[in-house]
Design a protein around this motif. Structure first.
Motif, mmCIF file in Angstrom:
data_model
loop_
_atom_site.group_PDB
_atom_site.id
_atom_site.type_symbol
_atom_site.label_atom_id
_atom_site.label_comp_id
_atom_site.label_asym_id
_atom_site.label_seq_id
_atom_site.Cartn_x
_atom_site.Cartn_y
_atom_site.Cartn_z
ATOM 1 N N LEU A 152 73.479 -23.363 16.413
ATOM 2 C CA LEU A 152 72.643 -22.167 16.307
ATOM 3 C C LEU A 152 71.578 -22.170 17.400
ATOM 4 N N HIS A 155 73.353 -21.827 21.048
ATOM 5 C CA HIS A 155 73.971 -20.556 21.432
ATOM 6 C C HIS A 155 73.149 -19.337 21.036
ATOM 7 N N ALA A 156 72.619 -19.324 19.804
ATOM 8 C CA ALA A 156 71.960 -18.102 19.341
ATOM 9 C C ALA A 156 70.500 -18.043 19.794
ATOM 10 N N LEU A 157 69.868 -19.187 20.067
ATOM 11 C CA LEU A 157 68.460 -19.148 20.456
ATOM 12 C C LEU A 157 68.242 -19.472 21.925
ATOM 13 N N PRO A 160 70.586 -18.467 27.823
ATOM 14 C CA PRO A 160 69.743 -17.672 28.734
ATOM 15 C C PRO A 160 70.105 -16.186 28.775
ATOM 16 N N ASP A 161 71.362 -15.829 28.518
ATOM 17 C CA ASP A 161 71.760 -14.419 28.636
ATOM 18 C C ASP A 161 71.543 -13.629 27.345
ATOM 19 N N TYR A 162 71.996 -14.181 26.216
ATOM 20 C CA TYR A 162 71.892 -13.395 24.987
ATOM 21 C C TYR A 162 71.190 -14.142 23.858
ATOM 22 N N LEU A 164 68.128 -15.605 21.449
ATOM 23 C CA LEU A 164 67.011 -14.887 20.855
ATOM 24 C C LEU A 164 65.717 -15.095 21.651
ATOM 25 N N ASN A 166 65.052 -15.703 24.980
ATOM 26 C CA ASN A 166 64.952 -14.843 26.154
ATOM 27 C C ASN A 166 65.017 -13.371 25.751
ATOM 28 N N GLY A 167 65.760 -13.076 24.693
ATOM 29 C CA GLY A 167 65.863 -11.704 24.213
ATOM 30 C C GLY A 167 64.505 -11.164 23.797
ATOM 31 N N VAL A 168 63.742 -11.969 23.047
ATOM 32 C CA VAL A 168 62.420 -11.532 22.607
ATOM 33 C C VAL A 168 61.475 -11.398 23.794
ATOM 34 N N ASN A 170 62.299 -10.698 26.834
ATOM 35 C CA ASN A 170 62.750 -9.483 27.528
ATOM 36 C C ASN A 170 62.204 -8.229 26.819
ATOM 37 N N TRP A 171 62.294 -8.252 25.470
ATOM 38 C CA TRP A 171 61.844 -7.117 24.667
ATOM 39 C C TRP A 171 60.346 -6.889 24.876
ATOM 40 N N GLN A 174 59.653 -5.559 28.347
ATOM 41 C CA GLN A 174 60.026 -4.143 28.467
ATOM 42 C C GLN A 174 59.044 -3.239 27.737
ATOM 43 N N GLN A 180 62.588 -6.161 33.452
ATOM 44 C CA GLN A 180 63.386 -7.272 32.917
ATOM 45 C C GLN A 180 62.464 -8.461 32.658
#
Lengths: 331, 311
Positions: A152, A155-157, A160-162, A164, A166-168, A170-171, A174, A180
């Motif tokens: 978990l 892969h999920a946290l 680097p691409d998807y 959580l 980096n996602g947060v 990025n969010w 933005q 980006q």
């Protein structure tokens, strides 16, 4: 049960034990024997075999013609090695690295999780709305299967691409009008921190549970008295609660160290010991020596060294547990 | 603190109404406990700031679990967006895919390894704990610490001989190898836990029963069993948790036939393309039994994890 009555019962028991015949003693022992014999066979014999292998030159890729344990024949080794495998363990760069990594990984994961665990235990020791639910949610990370937790995080946290994280980022970026967010390669750039963070997440609830039990075993009247005498919250914590918690802190550090010294799942899953040997700890190195390099002698010697290291930590742990234990038995 | 759940668990355990002597024993136990911890329920109250901080940290720790469950219910495309899309529509496809890829044998192996080893552990640990608490053998503390010390030896150091022996007797990739090893792995924990539960059976009641001429079987079924029932349940749950989650022995000693849930999980990330939702579905599904067992055993969890040292 008063101490007096307890003492009387004890002397009575002792007197009875003295009078008991050999047959009675055997009858007392009988229920214990299956567990004892099973434990000795399954846990002690393999270690003797490990010590035996550790003094041999034995690589599966270069089979010799000496049978190991004639009669049982567990395999064929090349020659007697004496202490040369141990010399390798202490001089080989990889293994020295592994020893260092083991210390860094264990120490940092234990310390950070004890500190956060203490903070959470103190918070949960007071009443607030939903306290029971908070406790239930908090132990979840410890119950998630370690391999699942490691996957978990990887892969999920961390991805680097998807992932959580980096996602947060990025969010948030933005939200403030950036095109980006930053792309951080968590596992590649900070492999040890990445492994330790996942372990801290899993082990903090464990520390929290032990320390919370310690806090709740603290007699309330003393705290009350301190408050009446005008002690501040911090003073009560520093001079009453912390000394009372010392035993529990020791216990959580020692048990945590014993379990985390054996960390295998997280390293195997998140970094495979890499990049290079950056996160290879002793258990993982032993695994590689055994099943990738097939150097049985060397792996066994490293195993013996780990056991000795664990025994040193465990002696302290046993002392703490036995003092808690005697307190309880004496009660 | 544990008095009410103890009572209710014991009631569930008693087959068709507990006998009067057991009820009396339970009443006494409850009174003893209450006498020992008078104001457990009355912890000081924290203010709103306290509650906010506590809940903030709790949610931070729980977030990865929540994210895992949420992602497991998304489509692969929604699971891998950046920035994340938590509000995407829900689906059970991730779970369906798991069953299509054959997760069942691994679940059955895991259930077999953990349930059978737990049963064996209890069968060995309960008599042993009896001989270490109610009718203690001489030097029983030394025996206790021998069991404990075996728990501290790192399994990795025994892996090589265990692997060679298991291979020699033809148990490689056979679930019985894991069952035997998990039994040995959990036995010390179970003995320590069970001893601490059996030590709670009041001596006075046992002695009174013996004076009244009650036989061993009657003492066991009417007094010891009802009082230690919750302890047996808690011990079983702890052993189940540790065997279900074990990875190092499973990955090295089993393969396609006897592989357990963690082995399925690591072997899972081989395919190309998007797999995050499926991975989270697998992680959720395979962690679920232990999450439920752990939550059920919450009150006793700390006792098991500290090997009975902390209550």
């Amino acid at each position: 049960m008063t101490a007096l009555a307890d003492g009387a019962v004890d002397t009575e028991v002792a007197a009875l034990a003295h009078r008991s015949t050999a047959a009675q003693r055997m009858r007392r022992r009988a229920p214990l024997l299956p567990a004892l014999i099973f434990t000795i066979i399954i846990t002690q014999l393999p270690f003797l075999v490990t010590i035996g292998i550790s003094v041999l030159n034995w690589n599966v890729l270069r089979p010799g013609d000496n049978a190991f344990l004639p009669g049982v024949e567990l395999g064929k080794y090349e020659s007697f090695a004496g202490i040369s495998n141990y010399v390798t363990v202490f001089t080989d760069n990889r293994l020295r690295h592994a020893v260092m990594n083991t210390i860094v990984l264990t120490a940092s994961a234990v310390l950070v999780s004890v500190v956060i665990g203490l903070l959470l235990a103190v918070l949960l020791d007071r009443r607030f709305p939903g306290r029971g639910l908070a406790r239930t949610l908090l132990i979840a990370p410890f119950l998630v299967m370690p391999v699942a937790a490691a996957l978990l995080w990887k892969h999920a946290l961390y991805n680097p691409d998807y992932g959580l994280f980096n996602g947060v980022l990025n969010w948030i970026w933005q939200l403030f009008g950036a095109e980006q967010g930053p792309i951080i390669e968590w596992v590649t750039n900070m492999p040890m921190t990445a492994v330790v963070a996942a372990l801290v997440w899993q082990w903090t609830p464990f520390m929290m549970l032990i320390l919370l039990a310690g806090l709740q075993a603290q007699p309330g009247d003393i705290i009350e008295a301190a408050k009446v005498d005008g002690a501040s919250g911090w003073q009560t914590f520093r001079f009453l609660t912390l000394p009372h918690l010392r035993q529990y802190l020791e216990l959580s550090v020692l048990l945590g160290s014993i379990y985390l010294l054996q960390t295998f799942d997280a390293v195997f899953t998140i970094t495979q010991g890499g990049p290079g040997t950056a996160t290879t700890n002793l258990p993982y190195e032993i695994y590689l020596t055994m099943f990738r390099k097939y150097e049985y002698g060397e792996a066994a010697a490293a195993g013996v060294v780990v056991v000795i290291g664990t025994i040193i930590v465990a002696t302290f742990a046993l002392r703490t547990i036995s003092s808690l234990f005697r307190e309880e038995v004496g009660r | 603190m544990n008095a009410p759940p103890t009572g209710s668990l014991a009631r569930h355990g008693g087959p068709g109404g507990a006998p009067p002597s057991a009820a009396a024993a339970r009443g006494l136990m409850r009174r003893l406990r209450r006498a020992k911890e008078p104001e457990q329920g009355l912890a000081p109250r924290g203010g709103p700031l306290w509650a906010t901080l506590a809940w903030g940290l709790t949610l931070m720790f729980f977030a990865p679990v929540a994210w895992m469950v949420l992602t497991s219910l998304h489509t692969e495309a929604d699971a891998a967006t950046n920035p994340p899309s938590p509000l995407a529509s829900l689906t059970l496809n991730g779970y369906r895919e798991l069953f299509r890829r054959g997760v069942e044998p691994y679940l059955i192996n895991s259930a077999m390894a953990s349930l059978v080893s737990t049963a064996l552990v209890l069968a060995l640990a309960i008599p042993a704990a009896y001989a270490l608490s109610i009718k203690p053998v001489e030097k029983w503390t030394d025996v206790m610490f021998f069991f404990l010390s075996t728990k501290f030896l790192p399994a990795i150091a025994a892996l090589l001989p265990v692997y060679l022996i298991v291979k020699k007797i033809g148990l490689l990739d056979n679930i019985w190898a894991l069952i035997i090893l998990y039994t040995a792995m959990n036995l010390p924990i179970a003995i320590w836990m069970m001893r601490s539960f059996l030590a709670e059976v009041p001596r006075e009641i046992l002695e009174a029963a013996e004076v009244d001429g009650a036989g061993l079987l009657r003492v066991l079924t009417l007094i010891v069993w009802p009082i230690s029932m919750p302890g047996v349940a808690a011990t079983a749950l702890i052993c189940f948790i540790f065997s279900w989650n074990e990875f190092m022995l499973a990955v090295n000693l089993t393969g396609v036939r006897a592989g357990t849930a963690p082995v399925f999980l690591v072997g899972f990330i081989t395919s190309e393309g998007l797999f995050l939702a499926q991975l989270c579905a697998a992680a959720t599904l395979l962690s679920l039994p232990v999450l439920l067992a752990g939550w059920a055993a919450q009150d006793k969890l700390v006792r098991g994890l500290s090997l009975g040292a902390v209550k």
